[in-house]
Every structure is written in C-alpha cells, then in structure tokens.
Design an enzyme around this catalytic site. Structure first.
Site, PDB file in Angstrom:
ATOM      1  N   GLU A   9      -3.067  -4.579  -3.097  1.00  0.00           N
ATOM      2  CA  GLU A   9      -3.571  -5.494  -4.125  1.00  0.00           C
ATOM      3  C   GLU A   9      -3.557  -4.828  -5.495  1.00  0.00           C
ATOM      4  O   GLU A   9      -3.147  -5.424  -6.498  1.00  0.00           O
ATOM      5  CB  GLU A   9      -5.015  -5.932  -3.810  1.00  0.00           C
ATOM      6  CG  GLU A   9      -5.166  -6.706  -2.524  1.00  0.00           C
ATOM      7  CD  GLU A   9      -5.460  -5.817  -1.310  1.00  0.00           C
ATOM      8  OE1 GLU A   9      -4.885  -4.710  -1.236  1.00  0.00           O
ATOM      9  OE2 GLU A   9      -6.244  -6.228  -0.455  1.00  0.00           O
ATOM     10  N   ASN A  16       0.837  -1.200   0.000  1.00  0.00           N
ATOM     11  CA  ASN A  16       0.000   0.000   0.000  1.00  0.00           C
ATOM     12  C   ASN A  16       0.873   1.251   0.000  1.00  0.00           C
ATOM     13  O   ASN A  16       1.954   1.282   0.592  1.00  0.00           O
ATOM     14  CB  ASN A  16      -1.007  -0.003   1.154  1.00  0.00           C
ATOM     15  CG  ASN A  16      -0.382  -0.178   2.521  1.00  0.00           C
ATOM     16  OD1 ASN A  16       0.687  -0.773   2.648  1.00  0.00           O
ATOM     17  ND2 ASN A  16      -1.034   0.327   3.543  1.00  0.00           N
ATOM     18  N   CYS A  73     -10.741  -3.169  -4.214  1.00  0.00           N
ATOM     19  CA  CYS A  73      -9.793  -4.174  -4.693  1.00  0.00           C
ATOM     20  C   CYS A  73     -10.511  -5.436  -5.155  1.00  0.00           C
ATOM     21  O   CYS A  73     -10.110  -6.069  -6.129  1.00  0.00           O
ATOM     22  CB  CYS A  73      -8.772  -4.509  -3.611  1.00  0.00           C
ATOM     23  SG  CYS A  73      -7.624  -3.139  -3.355  1.00  0.00           S
ATOM     24  N   GLU A 124       0.374   5.278   0.685  1.00  0.00           N
ATOM     25  CA  GLU A 124      -0.580   6.270   1.181  1.00  0.00           C
ATOM     26  C   GLU A 124      -0.204   7.682   0.756  1.00  0.00           C
ATOM     27  O   GLU A 124       0.968   7.972   0.458  1.00  0.00           O
ATOM     28  CB  GLU A 124      -0.659   6.186   2.713  1.00  0.00           C
ATOM     29  CG  GLU A 124      -1.249   4.850   3.158  1.00  0.00           C
ATOM     30  CD  GLU A 124      -1.469   4.744   4.652  1.00  0.00           C
ATOM     31  OE1 GLU A 124      -0.967   5.616   5.406  1.00  0.00           O
ATOM     32  OE2 GLU A 124      -2.148   3.783   5.064  1.00  0.00           O
TER      33      GLU A 124
END
Ligand code: THU
Length: 178
Positions: free
Chosen positions: A105, A92, A137, A94
């Site tokens: 994902e 991930n 996702c 951010e």
C-alpha cells in the site's frame, strides 16, 4: 504535451462546434461533427466509476506478481486511483533486516506521490487470503487520501470494500497539530 492542435481558446471549434455561423446561423453538418469531435477529444469524458473500480482491482491483483517477499512469502499487491484517472501499482518489498520492509500500500502511494499526484479516489489491496491493510498503512492511507474506498481482494476478485475512515477511526492527523 503541447502538441494538440486544439485548445480551449480555439474559438472556431467552440463557435462552429456549437452550430453557429456568423452569416446564416447554421453550419454544414460535416463541419459541425468535425469540430464537435475536436472539442470532445480535448475534454475527454472521465471513465465511469465502475470501470475505474475494475481497473484499480485488476491492477492490485496483477501487482502481486511483482512482490519481493522471500522471507514471509506473503505476496501483496496494491493500486491507487489518482484524481486524474491514473492507476498506480505497488507491491511489498521485504528486507533481510525485517523492519525495513515496505508494504504494498505504501509503495503504491509513495510511488504516486513521487510521480506528482496529490489527490486520490480509491485503492485496492490484493493478497491470497484477502488480508486487511496493516496499522501503519492505515495511517498513511488516511493522511494521503483522507476518506476513500479501499477494495480488499483475493487472487481473483474484490471481496469487500471498506472506507479508509472506518479502517482508522478517530485518526491522529495534522488537524491535531494545528
Ligand atoms: N504487508 C503488506 O504489504 N501490506 C499490509 O498491509 C500487511 C503486510 C506485507 C509486509 C510483509 O512483506 C508481508 O506482507 C508480511 O507481513
């Protein structure tokens, strides 16, 4: 690519590797083994399924260390197994404008697509508490992978496996737009 001395049209490898010799019908065992090995090298056996399962899980767990999650501190790693047997990871990423954050994902899948892959066999997602993929996702996984197994992992191992179809039942997709 293009440097291999053997390709599928190399008749000698097929002919002798299969044990035939024009004159005698037999071939020296050394030549047979040599050409057999060349054929085997040109057409590698795909890795067994459980080997690939281990690899995609291991990669997802490892990818957590790449997470850029200064706001949530929720580190997510993901990995996708391509049809050709490659494992591609994501984490991930951010943003201070929170909505711009991209989940692990989707980072893994978009990265794989950008590298030219169009068909996928499995995915793994790793978080400290074996969290499930978010709704966005699930939609992207379904559209790019259709029905594949998703391994849900914690920091050590796979906790459960669920199919992408079960993650997004009765999906909306391109079939509704035709
Ligand atoms: N996150 C993922 O990477 N995948 C998911 O399926 C759920 C959420 C990330 C987004 C954000 O960086 C953090 O987890 C907290 O929501």
């Amino acid at each position: 690519a293009g440097t291999s001395v053997f390709n599928a049209t190399d008749w000698r490898s097929w002919y002798i590797g299969c044990g035939y010799n024009r004159r005698s019908g037999l071939v020296c065992p050394c030549w047979r083994i040599y050409f057999r090995n060349r054929i085997a090298a040109a057409f590698p056996e795909p890795a067994p399924r459980d080997t690939m399962k281990e690899a995609v899980i291991k990669k997802a767990i490892a990818m957590r260390s790449r997470a850029h999650a200064p706001f949530s501190n929720y580190r997510v790693g993901a990995a996708v197994e391509t049809q050709s047997g490659e494992i591609i990871g994501g984490c991930n990423v951010e943003s201070s404008s929170y909505g711009l954050t991209c989940c692990a994902e989707r980072v893994a899948l978009f990265r794989a697509v950008a590298e030219g892959h169009t068909s996928f066999r499995s995915m793994a997602v790793a978080t400290h508490n074996s969290g499930m993929p978010c709704g966005a996702c699930r939609q992207v996984i379904w559209e790019l992978c259709s029905d594949i197994p998703i391994h849900i992992c914690n920091e050590q191992k796979c906790v459960k496996t669920i199919s992408s179809k079960d993650l997004l039942p009765d999906a909306f997709d391109k079939s509704k737009l035709l």
